[in-house]
Design an enzyme around this catalytic site. Structure first.
Site, short mmCIF file in Angstrom:
data_model
loop_
_atom_site.label_atom_id
_atom_site.label_comp_id
_atom_site.label_asym_id
_atom_site.label_seq_id
_atom_site.Cartn_x
_atom_site.Cartn_y
_atom_site.Cartn_z
N CYS A 79 -3.92 9.50 2.23
CA CYS A 79 -3.18 8.23 1.56
C CYS A 79 -1.77 8.92 0.84
CB CYS A 79 -3.81 7.50 0.46
SG CYS A 79 -5.15 6.48 1.41
N LYS B 117 0.78 -1.15 0.04
CA LYS B 117 -0.11 0.16 0.15
C LYS B 117 0.99 1.34 0.00
CE LYS B 117 -3.43 2.90 0.32
NZ LYS B 117 -4.44 2.66 1.46
#
Length: 416
Positions: free
Chosen positions: A270, A216
């Site tokens: 993010c 990720k």
């Protein structure tokens, strides 16, 4: 062992859609959040965030009795932790990840854990966070065994499965996207796959917990580097009096070139955050990733400087006016188009800075939020802004602005 009851800890932009998807498959879902307003809203069958199609799914799930929200964890067969992972408030040049929310969530669910339960960390985390979570759980429940000590025979299975969805498309992508499943053991991974296959149609790809965490971070760091190239290019083109939008369009005609579009910076929880998790762990090795972060973090100040120049140009052309007479309009405050998410938003931070230094009126148009906690900032309609502003700053390319021709004098156009 089947999963009859599923608990999701954290009912924000990822947790609530995830809880709703399980509930839509007729699973009993207990959502947990410390925000009483969020809990009450969900229990009315409503949602407290903006996400297309989510409201209908939540309403149906609550009405049919498959989803409820509470403020304290209750027993379940699987626990998914989807809480924030911000930075610590310190003066370090490299932000340090704050795992306190994960720790609190772990300590909250520990008393209701039982043999056979599965705990999954979905929060985007630095490498090693899943193992740390397992240690916190083990410390809180010495009567149960965990994978770091008992391996495949552990009473509690632990895995990491990062979310990989795009705001505005979360409902669809939760179902269609592949999932990376990183169990602390093979059994942990297998049980996590079994759980996600309740609604996931994409492939569930198995790896270990550390690689899943890094996957990720790698995805978002790659994106950050690409955006940094575009943002740096826009600064260079401005200095050389070149239209960066035309330049990128021309360059992208090459079959192997795909340059992204520049903007006022990088936002969201993010792309603006995850690269630092890599840099904080390996500061000497993560040179390109670190540089990209610095380039993107510097872009808002570049925009602010352009605003100051526009004010100066306006006053030079209107010598009877002072800075107090200049009205500045900022278009868009969210971190990306057509959502209400303000987390790490460069547009929001730029607007705050403008309010701080400008002695005149500052207004903003943000069609996706009703209120903003910025003193001396007025939220107005698009029509009012266009009629009253002397300097216009386009920060987010919302659909509501698509028909507006943001060209001419005293306009800072950062996104098109």
């Amino acid at each position: 062992m089947s999963f009859n009851t599923i608990s999701v800890i954290g009912l924000g932009y990822i947790g609530l859609p995830t809880a709703a998807m399980f509930a839509s498959r007729k699973k009993s879902v207990i959502g947990v959040d410390v925000n009483q307003h969020a809990v009450d809203t969900i229990n009315r069958g409503e949602i407290h965030i903006v996400e297309p199609d989510l409201d209908m799914i939540v309403h149906a799930a609550v009405a049919e009795g498959y989803l409820k929200a509470v403020t304290s964890p209750e027993p379940a067969d699987a626990f998914l932790i989807a809480v924030p992972t911000p930075f610590k408030n310190n003066d370090s040049t490299i932000p340090e990840p704050d795992l306190s929310y994960i720790k609190k969530a772990s300590e909250a669910i520990a008393p209701v854990l039982k043999k056979g339960d599965l705990v999954i960390l979905e929060s985007t985390s630095p490498v090693g966070a899943t193992e740390q979570m397992a240690e916190w759980l083990a410390a809180a429940r010495p009567d149960l065994s965990f994978p770091q000590a008992a391996g495949e025979e552990a009473d509690i299975n632990v895995a990491h499965c990062p979310e990989r969805v795009l705001p505005g498309h979360v409902v669809r992508e939760l179902v269609e996207n592949d999932r990376v499943i990183g169990g602390m053991t093979a059994k942990c991974s297998a049980r996590a796959v079994e759980l996600y296959k309740t609604f996931v149609q994409g492939e569930c790809v198995i790896t270990n917990a550390r690689t899943a965490e890094m996957a990720k971070l790698t995805e978002n760091s790659c994106r950050d580097v690409q955006i940094a190239f575009a943002n740096e290019l826009s600064v260079i083109c401005d200095k050389l009096d070149i239209d960066v939008w035309e330049l990128i369009s021309l360059a992208n005609r090459h079959p192997r070139i795909n340059i992204l579009q520049p903007g006022p910076g990088v936002g969201g929880h993010c792309i603006a955050v995850d690269p630092w998790f890599i840099v904080s762990k390996t500061p000497e090795e993560a040179q390109i990733i670190h540089t990209a972060r610095k380039v993107n973090d510097a872009k808002p100040q570049w925009v602010i400087n352009k605003v100051k120049l526009a004010i100066a140009d306006f006053l030079q052309a209107n010598p009877t006016k002072t800075a107090k007479d200049v009205t500045i309009a900022c278009y868009g405050l969210a971190f990306k188009p057509d959502i209400d998410d303000l987390r790490e938003s460069p547009a929001l931070n730029i607007t705050k800075k403008i309010v701080e230094f400008h002695s005149g009126t500052v207004i903003a148009v943000e069609p996706n939020v009703a209120t903003v906690d910025i003193n001396n900032l007025l939220l107005v309609s698009l029509t009012e802004a266009l009629e009253s502003a002397d300097v216009n700053v386009l920060l987010v390319n919302h659909k509501a602005f698509a028909e507006i021709d943001f060209k001419g004098d005293y306009i800072i156009n950062t996104v098109r």
